[in-house]
Design a protein around this motif. Structure first.
Motif, mmCIF file in Angstrom:
data_model
loop_
_atom_site.group_PDB
_atom_site.id
_atom_site.type_symbol
_atom_site.label_atom_id
_atom_site.label_comp_id
_atom_site.label_asym_id
_atom_site.label_seq_id
_atom_site.Cartn_x
_atom_site.Cartn_y
_atom_site.Cartn_z
ATOM 1 N N GLY A 286 10.599 40.301 -45.791
ATOM 2 C CA GLY A 286 11.291 39.022 -45.864
ATOM 3 C C GLY A 286 12.127 38.909 -47.128
ATOM 4 O O GLY A 286 12.579 39.928 -47.683
ATOM 5 N N HIS B 266 10.661 48.887 -47.714
ATOM 6 C CA HIS B 266 11.013 48.941 -46.291
ATOM 7 C C HIS B 266 10.522 50.255 -45.683
ATOM 8 O O HIS B 266 10.250 51.208 -46.414
ATOM 9 C CB HIS B 266 12.531 48.796 -46.130
ATOM 10 N N ASP C 74 8.670 42.957 -41.611
ATOM 11 C CA ASP C 74 9.503 43.176 -42.796
ATOM 12 C C ASP C 74 9.015 42.229 -43.895
ATOM 13 O O ASP C 74 8.452 41.173 -43.612
ATOM 14 C CB ASP C 74 10.968 42.875 -42.450
ATOM 15 N N GLN D 4 20.218 43.653 -46.698
ATOM 16 C CA GLN D 4 19.513 44.399 -47.748
ATOM 17 C C GLN D 4 19.736 45.905 -47.565
ATOM 18 O O GLN D 4 20.103 46.336 -46.472
ATOM 19 C CB GLN D 4 18.005 44.083 -47.679
ATOM 20 N N MET E 15 12.300 40.128 -39.648
ATOM 21 C CA MET E 15 12.732 39.385 -40.841
ATOM 22 C C MET E 15 13.647 40.256 -41.702
ATOM 23 O O MET E 15 13.495 40.327 -42.918
ATOM 24 C CB MET E 15 11.521 38.924 -41.642
HETATM 25 CA CA CA Z 1 13.675 43.210 -45.753
#
Ligand code: CA
Length: 657
Positions: free
Chosen positions: A443, A466, A441, A423, A342
């Motif tokens: 999301g 992350h 992840d 991101q 994700m």
């Molecule tokens: Ca992410």
């Protein structure tokens, strides 16, 4: 008798006065946009030339009701048996029935809102931009059409005609900058241009679909389609959607004078963009698996629309080759449950839905064995002949020991700068072992809106949520990874990349996949910057981790015995600290989940390292792990010489990082 007369009178009034009351007079200009020399329109043209405009409109409606050569991919008037009396599903029925009361669901992340008896198209019940944008996608119109075709109840048609007119009347282009920003955002316009032909076909036979309404519909549709090429978005998937939908408009309504130029514009944009937006390794440049898949479908839909109009040869051969590469890229980025990480703006998908997508792709590329394998859930075709695989340009690295549910798969992102849907997350990864994604992840949760919504979005974008390195928990300033090394082998796959994460601080991450079983991650932070360094990890919400601060390790406690140990192997002081964590698998839905960080300070210009082992194991006995550095080990020179011991079994690893 009296009552019956009244009913008849009412029925007459309701069709002749109420529903047709808004019928605009038909005149010569009503046909301005239509190419009356188009094959099939001979009778319409003759009446038009004779000045019999009302009769020409009747004839034009009859042409559309009888049109057979243009088939909509989903909804056609002639497929009566597909609809009549058939269930349309509770969700569609709810949308259709609520729509009769002007209760619309503008976005699937929220419920239904009452837009008022006199529909207020500016109503903005939740200050999420998507809510106001997507209202203008009128997602409930096709469910209304399906309800109409299934039940034959004209109330749906009457209401849809009224809503179509109401929308057009209250959202004219140029009403105000504020309204244009939502109702006429090119992406929303293109969404309507894409869905209206299906809705058109669903309601075409309704008695409220009058000849005058047909001309109103065509006029509005023409204005919307024609708006797109003059207002193409600058970049990304929006532009792809717009071009594909314009091509579709020109293919579905070839009777418009502008149809050929719409098709040409769509094809030309797609030909240019596919070269610009898709890297040589097949990754779409927004670097988000969800949008990557959307782009595949856009390119294929466009190709099929061109086929509908017989102009598919205007796409060069390289076009379909690129789409095929994009599909193989997604196969490489798939876990055995057909999900992708994700990363960026991405969501969890249902396996069945993704299998259906592979099936539609297999139709487009019947010779491709990998696509066939995924489309048939492994029953036909063949898995790729390789295991671990790098998409080095897009920066997606897959470590893999197999293609089935028992496999171990880590997918890591170390990419060039992405577009809107990416991101600041270089270095992050998801790890799947034997049927479990241990570290999804976080999301995206939400897109954009007022300050509060934007704050929520920002929380999910942060680097520190992350699985990568941060300085003072700040977002990395630059995501521009450079691959230093990628090698695969029988007992060792290795990736090293460097990302210039912060001013004066580069992050170099090496991932070693050892014996197709363990992952050793060596992080190096170097440069003049000082501050607090952290290497973050996030686990699945149900993992019930045990934090062992003495041994600097964290392990999951799944009762099925499929567990993961994350062990710091630093010999210098590193502290283990728990963090707040959450994950969002669907829009505006989130759950708390465990997260933690290994931290240490960087007080000077010397490089600092984190050495971490990710060790999947069976059962509830946590493996004992140790590392020793052998002669010749020299991190500065990138020479790794170590002995790694897991439950007493030592292994020597010698490699260049
Ligand atoms: Ca992410």
């Amino acid at each position: 008798m009296q009552l019956k007369k009244m009913i008849v009178l009412y029925a007459l009034l309701s069709t002749s006065l109420f529903s047709r009351a808004q019928d605009a007079p038909i005149n010569k200009q009503s046909f301005d946009q239509i190419n009356l020399t188009y094959p099939g329109l001979e009778k319409t043209n003759a009446l038009f030339l004779a000045g019999k405009y009302d009769e020409a409109a009747v004839q034009l409606l009859s042409y559309y009701r009888g049109r057979k050569n243009i088939r909509h991919p989903e909804f056609n008037l002639s497929d009566e048996s597909r609809f009549k009396g058939k269930s349309i599903g509770t969700s569609n029925l709810e949308k259709a029935n609520n729509a009769l009361e002007h209760k619309f669901q503008p976005h699937k992340g929220y419920g239904f809102f009452d837009y008022g008896k006199d529909i207020n198209w500016q109503f903005w019940p939740v200050k999420d931009n998507e809510v106001r944008w997507q209202l203008h996608r009128v997602y409930w119109w096709q469910p209304m059409g399906l309800a109409y075709r299934s039940s034959g109840d004209e109330k749906y048609a009457k209401e849809w005609v009224a809503q179509f007119r109401d929308w057009a009347l209250k959202n004219p282009l140029g009403l105000s900058d504020d309204n244009d920003r939502y109702a006429w955002r090119p992406l929303e316009v293109s969404e309507r241009v894409q869905s209206l032909p299906g809705t058109f076909n669903l309601f075409l036979k309704a008695s409220d679909f009058s000849p005058a309404f047909l001309l109103e519909f065509l006029k509005s549709y023409h204005q919307q389609a024609n708006y797109i090429p003059l207002h193409y978005s600058e970049l990304g998937n929006h532009l792809l959607f717009e071009a594909q939908r314009l091509l579709f408009a020109g293919s579905f309504f070839p009777e418009f004078k502008d149809a050929a130029s719409w098709r040409k514009s769509g094809i030309s944009v797609l030909n240019t963009e596919i070269k610009k937006q898709v890297y040589a390794d097949g990754m779409q440049f927004e670097l988000s698996p969800t949008y990557h898949v959307a782009a595949i479908d856009i390119f294929l839909k466009a190709y099929n629309a061109a086929k509908m109009a017989g102009v598919e040869n205007e796409f060069p051969e390289s076009y379909s080759k690129t789409v095929e590469n994009m599909i193989i890229a997604i196969a490489n980025l798939s876990f055995p449950d057909y999900n992708n990480p994700m990363f960026g703006d991405s969501w969890l998908v249902e396996k069945s839905g993704r299998v259906r997508q592979f099936q539609s792709w297999a139709k487009a590329f019947p010779q491709n064995n990998t696509i066939k394998y995924f489309a048939s859930e492994g029953k036909e075709g063949a898995a790729p002949a390789y295991l671990s695989h790098a998409l080095s340009v897009g920066g997606f690295y897959t470590f893999r020991n197999g293609w089935n549910v028992q496999s171990t798969v880590m997918i890591l992102k170390a990419s060039p700068p992405g577009e809107f849907h990416a991101q600041p997350d270089n270095g992050t990864f998801e790890l799947w072992v034997k049927g479990r994604n241990f570290s999804p992840d976080g999301g995206v949760y939400v897109y954009s809106g007022d300050a509060e919504i934007n704050k929520l979005r920002e929380e999910y974008r942060q680097t520190k949520v992350h699985q990568t390195l941060t300085l003072d928990n700040k977002n990395m300033v630059i995501t521009k990874a450079r691959q230093n090394k990628w090698e695969t082998g029988k007992n060792l796959d290795i990736l090293t990349y460097t990302n210039p994460s912060y001013p004066e601080l580069d992050h170099q991450r090496s991932v070693l996949f050892i014996n197709q079983k363990y992952f050793l991650i060596i992080d190096k932070a170097f440069g003049k910057a000082t501050g607090n360094l952290g290497v973050h990890f996030q686990l699945k919400e149900d993992s019930k981790p045990v934090f062992d601060k003495t041994k600097n390790r964290v392990h999951t406690s799944y009762t099925d015995g499929n567990n993961l140990l994350i062990q710091s192997l630093n010999t210098d002081k590193v502290s283990l600290n728990e963090e707040a964590g959450k994950v969002s698998y669907a829009y505006r839905k989130e759950v708390a989940r465990p997260a933690f960080v290994f931290e240490k300070p960087k007080n000077d210009g010397n490089a600092q390292r984190f050495i971490t082992l990710l060790c999947p194991y069976e059962g509830d006995t946590v493996p004992e792990v140790s590392i020793s550095f052998l002669t010749g080990n020299d991190f500065e020179k990138g020479e790794l010489r170590i002995s790694l011991s897991i439950d007493g079994k030592a292994q020597t690893i010698k490699t260049k990082l």
